[in-house]
Design a protein around this motif. Sequence first.
Motif, PDB file in Angstrom:
ATOM      1  N   LYS A   1      96.465 -52.392  18.767  1.00 47.86           N
ATOM      2  CA  LYS A   1      97.595 -52.116  18.452  1.00 47.86           C
ATOM      3  C   LYS A   1      97.495 -53.048  17.220  1.00 47.86           C
ATOM      4  CE  LYS A   1     100.447 -55.253  21.555  1.00 47.86           C
ATOM      5  NZ  LYS A   1     101.069 -55.737  22.619  1.00 47.86           N
ATOM      6  N   ASN A   2      97.487 -54.101  16.830  1.00 49.49           N
ATOM      7  CA  ASN A   2      97.329 -55.030  15.463  1.00 49.49           C
ATOM      8  C   ASN A   2      96.200 -55.044  15.045  1.00 49.49           C
ATOM      9  OD1 ASN A   2     100.079 -56.040  17.395  1.00 49.49           O
ATOM     10  ND2 ASN A   2      99.025 -58.518  18.501  1.00 49.49           N
ATOM     11  N   ARG A   3      95.616 -55.112  15.076  1.00 49.78           N
ATOM     12  CA  ARG A   3      93.886 -54.452  14.840  1.00 49.78           C
ATOM     13  C   ARG A   3      94.156 -53.045  13.971  1.00 49.78           C
ATOM     14  NH1 ARG A   3      87.749 -53.999  16.411  1.00 49.78           N
ATOM     15  NH2 ARG A   3      87.051 -54.066  14.301  1.00 49.78           N
ATOM     16  N   PHE A   4      95.201 -51.783  14.361  1.00 52.05           N
ATOM     17  CA  PHE A   4      95.255 -51.074  13.900  1.00 52.05           C
ATOM     18  C   PHE A   4      96.274 -50.227  13.042  1.00 52.05           C
ATOM     19  CE2 PHE A   4      91.230 -50.870  16.253  1.00 52.05           C
ATOM     20  CZ  PHE A   4      89.950 -50.212  15.304  1.00 52.05           C
ATOM     21  N   ALA A   5      97.425 -51.266  12.644  1.00 54.44           N
ATOM     22  CA  ALA A   5      98.775 -51.325  12.452  1.00 54.44           C
ATOM     23  C   ALA A   5      98.711 -50.675  11.031  1.00 54.44           C
ATOM     24  CB  ALA A   5      99.080 -52.654  12.583  1.00 54.44           C
ATOM     25  N   PRO A   6      99.290 -49.390  10.664  1.00 55.36           N
ATOM     26  CA  PRO A   6      99.165 -49.120   9.593  1.00 55.36           C
ATOM     27  C   PRO A   6      99.200 -50.108   8.761  1.00 55.36           C
ATOM     28  CG  PRO A   6     100.379 -47.872  10.759  1.00 55.36           C
ATOM     29  CD  PRO A   6      99.714 -49.159  11.147  1.00 55.36           C
ATOM     30  N   TRP A   7      98.827 -50.170   7.466  1.00 59.18           N
ATOM     31  CA  TRP A   7      98.346 -51.071   5.973  1.00 59.18           C
ATOM     32  C   TRP A   7      99.950 -51.243   5.889  1.00 59.18           C
ATOM     33  CZ3 TRP A   7      92.730 -51.749   3.941  1.00 59.18           C
ATOM     34  CH2 TRP A   7      92.382 -52.732   4.918  1.00 59.18           C
ATOM     35  N   ALA A   8     100.107 -49.529   5.684  1.00 55.98           N
ATOM     36  CA  ALA A   8     102.027 -49.852   4.932  1.00 55.98           C
ATOM     37  C   ALA A   8     102.976 -49.806   5.488  1.00 55.98           C
ATOM     38  CB  ALA A   8     101.715 -47.479   4.326  1.00 55.98           C
ATOM     39  N   GLY A   9     102.676 -50.258   6.717  1.00 54.08           N
ATOM     40  CA  GLY A   9     104.213 -50.944   7.098  1.00 54.08           C
ATOM     41  C   GLY A   9     104.501 -49.697   7.873  1.00 54.08           C
ATOM     42  N   VAL A  10     103.845 -48.397   7.977  1.00 55.49           N
ATOM     43  CA  VAL A  10     105.095 -46.907   9.051  1.00 55.49           C
ATOM     44  C   VAL A  10     104.371 -47.053  10.405  1.00 55.49           C
ATOM     45  CG1 VAL A  10     104.717 -46.269   6.382  1.00 55.49           C
ATOM     46  CG2 VAL A  10     102.974 -45.515   7.800  1.00 55.49           C
TER      47      VAL A  10
END
Length: 745
Positions: free
Chosen positions: A63-72
């Motif tokens: 859930k943290n490793r693949f959190a969207p880089w754009a912050g969405v």
Amino acid sequence: MLIRKMSATFGRLQNQSLELQDGLNIIEAPNEAGKSTWCAFLSAMLFGINSRERDKAGFIADKNRFAPWAGVSMSGRLDCLAEDRELTLTRSTRRQTAPMGEFQAVYAGTGEPVPGLTGPSCGETLLGVSREVFERSAFIRQAGLAITQDPGLERRIAALITSGEEGTSYSEAADTLKKQLNRRRHNKTGQLPALEEELRETERQLEELEELEVQLFSARGRTEALEAEKAALEEELAACDRWEASRRHQAQAQAETAARETAERAADLRRRTEEERIPENDAIGRLRGAIVNLETVRRSLKKAREEQDEARKQALRAEAAVNDSPFAGHTPEQAARLPLSLEPRPRLPLWGALLALAAGLGVWAALFVFARQILSMSAVLPLSLGCGCGAGGLCLLVLGILTAQRQKRWETRAAEVRRQRQGELESFTALCRAAEAAQSDLSAKSAAAETLYNTLTTNEQGILLEVRRFAPAAFDVPAADAALRACAVRRRELTEAVGAAREARLRCDLLAQQAPAPGDGEEDLPAPARDRDAVAAGLEETRNALAAARSEADRLSGQLHALGDPVVLRSSAAHLRQEIEVLEGEYGAIQLAMEALTSANTALQTRFSPELGRRAAEIFRELTDGRYTGVTLDRSFHLSAEPAGDSVSRDAALLSAGAADQLYLAVRLAVCDLVLPAETRVPIVLDDALTNFDNARCAAALRYLRSAAENRQILLFTCHSREAEFFAGDDGVSIQRLTEGGALV
């Protein structure tokens, strides 16, 4: 199952899509282009994301490793074919603590929900296997080629080689029996040691029981005596309370009278204020502030008039200086055009020319007469004419020199006069400009004074008009100020009266709340014999002593209850001995069950390992072009490989990195063939699984995958171009290339 299209907002993937075909799909992309992210996204769409995972040393939760880089928020869509029906699966994030927790499955093109398909059960329903079985069989990563033991995989394998049911697992059953065995006895812990210790404690409690009963009888006697004393003191304190209540009722009556009087005074002041049209405090403050501002404007006007007078004096002095100038009455331009008072320029006088002529004639006549006597006529005339002319010229020369000297003196004088005139003109010009500046300053200061005067007059009239609405006799500012002061005093009196009435009413209400309703005869109660504080102190001391006595009795009673009734304790001891006997029998039975389970597991392993080893050997032989012909493995998936022509197996740890990856891949593919249900056609996902293969063995692996893709969809993610080049021109293989940003090229 056939995956049609994936659309993801997941990790580095931002609203990106990946379309797939049936059979073998090769997705080529450079490092850090999102290959592993696509693989993790597919697993998340099928089985969801475990929101309870936490980051640890060397591990980042999905859930943290693949959190969207754009912050969405994390979201995705999966279009697939399952059981001959086109489905659309979507997952989105409503709460950040549960990424991709919102799940929806509909039939494509209809929006009709798929019955029985939920977020937790989606992957197992569509694939026919759990997440653990899928990740240990068809989900193949380069860093996770080796197969680890898992209860779900064990159950699946056991179902294939036994009854077909997936409810049994040796490791789970062994763990369960081990836990039950340890639960009964494990060294000095477990149920048996606890029961033995409890039996010893019960026997000790029986010995303490009689002694505690004697102490409890004595404590209860002291408690009864203190309760009687406490009741007497409480009655005396109640009498004090009744007497104080009567005093509070009297105080309340007085407060009610005071509140009524202050309210009447406030109402009278309010009525008089309204009748006299006294303005509000804000209007009074505004008008008094305006009067203060009038004084400020008046001081400013006085200063402006002083400055005006000073400017007028400066203007008069400047005008007088201009009038004293020799150019008075003219402008600087006119003065510059006035002629200079100079004597006429000296010239050669006419009488000088006549004198020179006469001198020449005289010299000519004299020489003519004198020379005639001596010389002949022909010589006398030229000589006399020449001398006469010379005399006349000499006379003219002398006169010219004298005239030139006079002209030079005249020019020097003229230059001095011009310089003097220029200085006078400059002084006159400066005086004129100073006079103009003084006049301009006078005009500006006069205008400022006039403006301040008009402002003062207007404001004063406005204030007086407004004040005369409630004070008709205020015809000047002092009278208006006095009237406003009087209004302020009246308003302050009204405010104070209203505040006093409010405080009196609050005090009255507070006393009414504090004082209970008066009872019969409370108004004539006699004063108590003792002070209330003394009674309260005695009561508090008695209560403390009673609490201590009760605590002692409760402690003793608690100890008695803890020890229990002798009959109950003896019955409990007998029951404990019986339980110990039963648990010891169960302990022996569980030991026998573990021995039987181990024997059964050994028998099961002898049936499973050859079949899986045979299939893995076939695939491994094909991947290595016949270099290895045999594969052996135990139930914990410990692998060994047998080279062609050599009967000695080699442990997987002794193989090269590439050969070990090929061995693990062969076992993985064999597990897929044997474990995964054929009816669901579970897709196989390979994430850089061929990275360590040389070109020859990579080609062998690609040929095998091409044939295996005829029965199921295979997704091969790779960072090399050799896989795509190998299948160049093969229409049965879908090849896609992703850029570093994840877009298709």
